[in-house]
Design a protein around this motif. Structure first.
Motif, PDB file in Angstrom:
ATOM      1  N   PRO A 188      23.472  52.134  61.260  1.00 31.52           N
ATOM      2  CA  PRO A 188      23.508  53.349  60.430  1.00 31.52           C
ATOM      3  C   PRO A 188      24.459  53.266  59.239  1.00 31.52           C
ATOM      4  N   VAL A 189      25.410  52.328  59.278  1.00 26.24           N
ATOM      5  CA  VAL A 189      26.329  52.153  58.151  1.00 26.24           C
ATOM      6  C   VAL A 189      25.843  51.061  57.207  1.00 26.24           C
ATOM      7  N   ILE A 190      25.430  49.937  57.776  1.00 27.46           N
ATOM      8  CA  ILE A 190      25.065  48.776  56.961  1.00 27.46           C
ATOM      9  C   ILE A 190      23.736  48.983  56.241  1.00 27.46           C
ATOM     10  N   LEU A 191      22.727  49.519  56.930  1.00 24.80           N
ATOM     11  CA  LEU A 191      21.398  49.640  56.335  1.00 24.80           C
ATOM     12  C   LEU A 191      21.388  50.487  55.054  1.00 24.80           C
ATOM     13  N   PRO A 192      22.018  51.682  55.034  1.00 27.93           N
ATOM     14  CA  PRO A 192      22.023  52.443  53.773  1.00 27.93           C
ATOM     15  C   PRO A 192      22.749  51.727  52.642  1.00 27.93           C
ATOM     16  N   LEU A 193      23.811  50.978  52.968  1.00 28.37           N
ATOM     17  CA  LEU A 193      24.509  50.243  51.909  1.00 28.37           C
ATOM     18  C   LEU A 193      23.643  49.128  51.350  1.00 28.37           C
ATOM     19  N   LEU A 194      22.930  48.408  52.224  1.00 27.18           N
ATOM     20  CA  LEU A 194      22.005  47.388  51.750  1.00 27.18           C
ATOM     21  C   LEU A 194      20.878  48.015  50.932  1.00 27.18           C
ATOM     22  N   GLY A 195      20.359  49.157  51.405  1.00 29.70           N
ATOM     23  CA  GLY A 195      19.314  49.854  50.658  1.00 29.70           C
ATOM     24  C   GLY A 195      19.792  50.302  49.295  1.00 29.70           C
ATOM     25  N   ALA A 196      21.048  50.763  49.210  1.00 32.54           N
ATOM     26  CA  ALA A 196      21.597  51.179  47.917  1.00 32.54           C
ATOM     27  C   ALA A 196      21.687  50.000  46.959  1.00 32.54           C
ATOM     28  N   GLY A 197      22.096  48.824  47.476  1.00 29.54           N
ATOM     29  CA  GLY A 197      22.142  47.637  46.629  1.00 29.54           C
ATOM     30  C   GLY A 197      20.779  47.244  46.106  1.00 29.54           C
ATOM     31  N   LEU A 198      19.760  47.311  46.973  1.00 28.49           N
ATOM     32  CA  LEU A 198      18.403  46.987  46.527  1.00 28.49           C
ATOM     33  C   LEU A 198      17.911  47.982  45.482  1.00 28.49           C
ATOM     34  N   CYS A 199      18.238  49.255  45.675  1.00 25.33           N
ATOM     35  CA  CYS A 199      17.831  50.265  44.681  1.00 25.33           C
ATOM     36  C   CYS A 199      18.459  49.971  43.321  1.00 25.33           C
ATOM     37  N   LEU A 200      19.726  49.606  43.318  1.00 25.33           N
ATOM     38  CA  LEU A 200      20.377  49.274  42.053  1.00 25.33           C
ATOM     39  C   LEU A 200      19.737  48.061  41.399  1.00 25.33           C
ATOM     40  N   ALA A 201      19.256  47.124  42.214  1.00 29.73           N
ATOM     41  CA  ALA A 201      18.626  45.923  41.670  1.00 29.73           C
ATOM     42  C   ALA A 201      17.350  46.246  40.909  1.00 29.73           C
ATOM     43  N   PHE A 202      16.695  47.359  41.272  1.00 28.30           N
ATOM     44  CA  PHE A 202      15.453  47.740  40.601  1.00 28.30           C
ATOM     45  C   PHE A 202      15.691  48.638  39.392  1.00 28.30           C
ATOM     46  N   GLY A 203      16.959  48.888  39.059  1.00 26.49           N
ATOM     47  CA  GLY A 203      17.272  49.621  37.840  1.00 26.49           C
ATOM     48  C   GLY A 203      16.577  50.967  37.758  1.00 26.49           C
ATOM     49  N   ARG A 204      15.814  51.161  36.695  1.00 26.60           N
ATOM     50  CA  ARG A 204      15.165  52.453  36.462  1.00 26.60           C
ATOM     51  C   ARG A 204      13.731  52.500  36.961  1.00 26.60           C
ATOM     52  N   PHE A 205      13.328  51.553  37.795  1.00 25.99           N
ATOM     53  CA  PHE A 205      11.986  51.596  38.380  1.00 25.99           C
ATOM     54  C   PHE A 205      12.015  52.534  39.577  1.00 25.99           C
ATOM     55  N   ALA A 206      11.486  53.742  39.390  1.00 23.85           N
ATOM     56  CA  ALA A 206      11.643  54.789  40.399  1.00 23.85           C
ATOM     57  C   ALA A 206      10.827  54.508  41.653  1.00 23.85           C
ATOM     58  N   ALA A 207       9.611  53.996  41.515  1.00 27.67           N
ATOM     59  CA  ALA A 207       8.738  53.816  42.682  1.00 27.67           C
ATOM     60  C   ALA A 207       9.338  52.878  43.727  1.00 27.67           C
ATOM     61  N   PRO A 208       9.832  51.675  43.356  1.00 31.66           N
ATOM     62  CA  PRO A 208      10.456  50.823  44.374  1.00 31.66           C
ATOM     63  C   PRO A 208      11.688  51.473  45.014  1.00 31.66           C
ATOM     64  N   GLN A 209      12.456  52.216  44.219  1.00 24.64           N
ATOM     65  CA  GLN A 209      13.632  52.889  44.770  1.00 24.64           C
ATOM     66  C   GLN A 209      13.229  53.923  45.815  1.00 24.64           C
ATOM     67  N   ARG A 210      12.165  54.651  45.539  1.00 26.14           N
ATOM     68  CA  ARG A 210      11.698  55.650  46.513  1.00 26.14           C
ATOM     69  C   ARG A 210      11.280  54.971  47.810  1.00 26.14           C
ATOM     70  N   ILE A 211      10.517  53.888  47.710  1.00 32.03           N
ATOM     71  CA  ILE A 211      10.035  53.191  48.910  1.00 32.03           C
ATOM     72  C   ILE A 211      11.196  52.624  49.711  1.00 32.03           C
ATOM     73  N   ILE A 212      12.135  51.978  49.034  1.00 27.80           N
ATOM     74  CA  ILE A 212      13.299  51.403  49.716  1.00 27.80           C
ATOM     75  C   ILE A 212      14.105  52.490  50.417  1.00 27.80           C
ATOM     76  N   SER A 213      14.315  53.622  49.754  1.00 31.09           N
ATOM     77  CA  SER A 213      15.113  54.701  50.325  1.00 31.09           C
ATOM     78  C   SER A 213      14.454  55.276  51.575  1.00 31.09           C
ATOM     79  N   ILE A 214      13.141  55.501  51.513  1.00 30.22           N
ATOM     80  CA  ILE A 214      12.437  56.067  52.661  1.00 30.22           C
ATOM     81  C   ILE A 214      12.465  55.102  53.846  1.00 30.22           C
ATOM     82  N   ILE A 215      12.168  53.819  53.588  1.00 33.78           N
ATOM     83  CA  ILE A 215      12.163  52.830  54.668  1.00 33.78           C
ATOM     84  C   ILE A 215      13.562  52.710  55.285  1.00 33.78           C
TER      85      ILE A 215
END
Length: 537
Positions: free
Chosen positions: A12-39
């Motif tokens: 519960p601690v590590i997964l959201p931090l990893l997900g946040a890093g992946l979201c930042l990697a996609f910059g302003r691409f909203a669709a991948p960020q949404r999918i990563i956040s939900i998963i």
């Protein structure tokens, strides 16, 4: 296999931090960020559910990060209390995320949400999880700072003047409480030589009464600010209503409850004799009464809900102050109830604002006829918050009242009376919202009086909206009401889903309260937690 399951406490601690890093990697691409956040949040929900089952069957689950012994390193512990709150908070976070995604798509198109929102939201989730699972004071401080740092970003999204001003107040109060927390941690370490919860449970009884009471006061003061306990709650009603709707909802549901959890954990594990019981009871009484009096005086839905949020923190503090197993079980049950109900109501307030352009009760009316689904979405959690039978709010309050009556001393009975009065005034407050926003006819569209609403200030979007004239605001509001615009399904479905969770708490109240009772028994016994952290020796 068991080693892998033991490491699940980290998820519960590590997964959201990893997900946040992946979201930042996609910059302003909203669709991948949404999918990563939900998963990511779905995975955290699944891990929290497994942790709750394991903690309920086998006792607290502990993991020492990096393989360091608990006395030297960082330990994470999932017992019944932390696992239960972790599961319900992650469910709420997931629903709010889906709501925010729907809001961004409906209002601004599929690729418009700010790139910073999703990673910041996941970092907030990681901070909440870390606070619930932490087994030492300093890591609890780190959890608070993670969630607070992300909340500083979320509360000022859109950059409007009112959001920045309210955010500044929120940041100043949070930084002051964090500084006090650091001083308290240093004092505890100086007195005991440790900040580990399990070791503190063994060493604090060896201190003099004066020293132990001073340390208890410092920690209580810190957590009381974060939990918005009166008289340290004035910052909340001015900070939350100006934030975007999903941000306000997740703040209302989770942030103050982390403070309540910290009070519950430290009082039962480190200070079980309750030297400050009288002070805690008075604080609970004043929090309930003053908060609800503030609510009934408001004319804006968000401000009414913000004051009821403060008021109902008093119910949780009431159970903690009693210190009995029934009182603590009632407090745990009420925390779970309040997280879901209060979040649902703030999401509904966001839908009201989206549909009508305002949450000011002087400008609303007729929504029960024009938006019957929205009316039901408000009515059910509102009655639940007020404690109308047979909802979970009634069951939680009944347990707390029974625990107070069992104490049979005059101050506990005063708190029981305050609880009853607060429940009645809560019913009055939500009935006022129902009558003025949903039941009475809509206002006159030809009325030229100023509309006390600025969509840049109170807009429920993630970005704010461009300023428009008063006449345009009124025209848009009336047009939306009369033409019966449909609610956006991407916002309505998560709100309905969370509303169904509040109903499920009523349907499954018996097994849920049984878990709360076992959690309360585990908190009072203390030995399972201490052994999980330090080992049988």
């Amino acid at each position: 296999m068991n080693d892998l399951l033991d490491q699940l406490v980290l998820a519960p601690v590590i997964l959201p931090l990893l997900g946040a890093g992946l979201c930042l990697a996609f910059g302003r691409f909203a669709a991948p960020q949404r999918i990563i956040s939900i998963i990511t949040l779905l995975a955290v929900v699944a891990s929290a559910a497994v942790l709750l089952v394991r903690a309920d069957r086998h006792g607290p689950q502990s993991f020492n990060v990096g393989g360091w012994p608990a006395e030297l390193g960082i330990s994470l512990v999932a017992d019944r209390l932390s696992s239960l709150l972790l599961l319900i908070s992650t469910l709420v976070t997931l629903c709010v995320l889906l709501y925010s995604i729907g809001q961004g798509i409906v209002e601004y198109g599929r690729d418009s949400p700010l790139s910073v929102f999703y990673p910041t939201f996941l970092v907030l989730s990681a901070g909440v999880s870390n606070a619930f699972l932490s087994a030492d004071l300093f890591n609890l401080f780190v959890g608070f700072e993670i969630l607070l740092a992300s909340s500083y970003v979320l509360i000022t999204l859109g950059g409007t003047e009112a959001r920045v001003r309210s955010g500044t107040i929120y940041i100043i109060v949070s930084l002051a409480s964090s500084a006090l927390f650091l001083i308290a941690i240093a004092s505890v370490y100086a007195a005991t030589g440790t900040v580990n919860f399990a070791q503190l449970a063994l060493r604090l009884p060896e201190l003099s009464d004066a020293t132990a009471t001073m340390l208890q006061l410092m920690l209580l003061l810190t957590f009381a600010v974060k939990a918005a306990v009166f008289p340290l709650s004035a910052w909340l009603p001015d900070s939350y209503p100006t934030a975007p709707a999903p941000v306000t909802a997740v703040f209302a549901g989770l942030l103050t409850k982390v403070g309540v959890y910290a009070i519950l954990r430290t009082q039962t594990l480190m200070f079980p004799t309750h030297e400050l019981r009288t002070m805690l009871l008075w604080a609970s009484i004043l929090t309930m009464v003053v908060g609800i009096l503030g609510a009934v005086a408001q004319s804006d839905i968000k401000r009414v809900l913000s004051f009821t949020l403060v008021s109902h923190i008093g119910f949780m503090l009431f159970g903690i102050a009693l210190g009995t197993e029934l009182g603590v079980a009632g407090a745990i049950f009420y925390i779970v109830h309040h997280i879901t109900v209060q979040t649902t109501l703030f999401l509904v307030a966001g839908l009201v604002e989206y549909r009508s352009g305002t949450t000011n009760l002087d400008r609303l009316g007729g929504l029960a006829r024009l938006a019957p689904v929205l009316a039901v979405m408000f009515f059910v959690p509102a009655m639940n918050l007020a404690g109308i039978p047979p909802f979970s709010g009634f069951l939680g309050k009944l347990a707390l009242l029974e625990a107070g009556v069992d104490e049979a001393d005059w101050l506990a009975l005063v708190a029981v009376a305050a609880s009853v009065i607060t429940s009645l005034l809560t019913l009055y407050a939500v009935a006022k919202i129902w009558n003025r926003a949903f039941w009475q006819p809509a206002g006159d569209p030809e009325d030229d009086t100023p509309v006390p609403f600025d969509p840049q200030v109170q807009g429920g979007s993630l970005h704010g909206r461009s300023g428009v004239s008063t006449a345009t605001q009124r025209e848009t509001t009336w047009k939306t009401d009369t033409e019966g615009e449909r609610l956006p399904s991407r916002m309505a479905v998560p709100t309905i889903a969370l509303g169904l969770v509040t109903v499920a708490l009523t349907v499954f109240a018996a097994p849920l309260f049984s878990v709360a009772e076992r959690a309360a028994d585990e908190l009072h016994e203390r030995t399972p937690y201490i052994e999980a952290v330090l080992g049988d020796g």
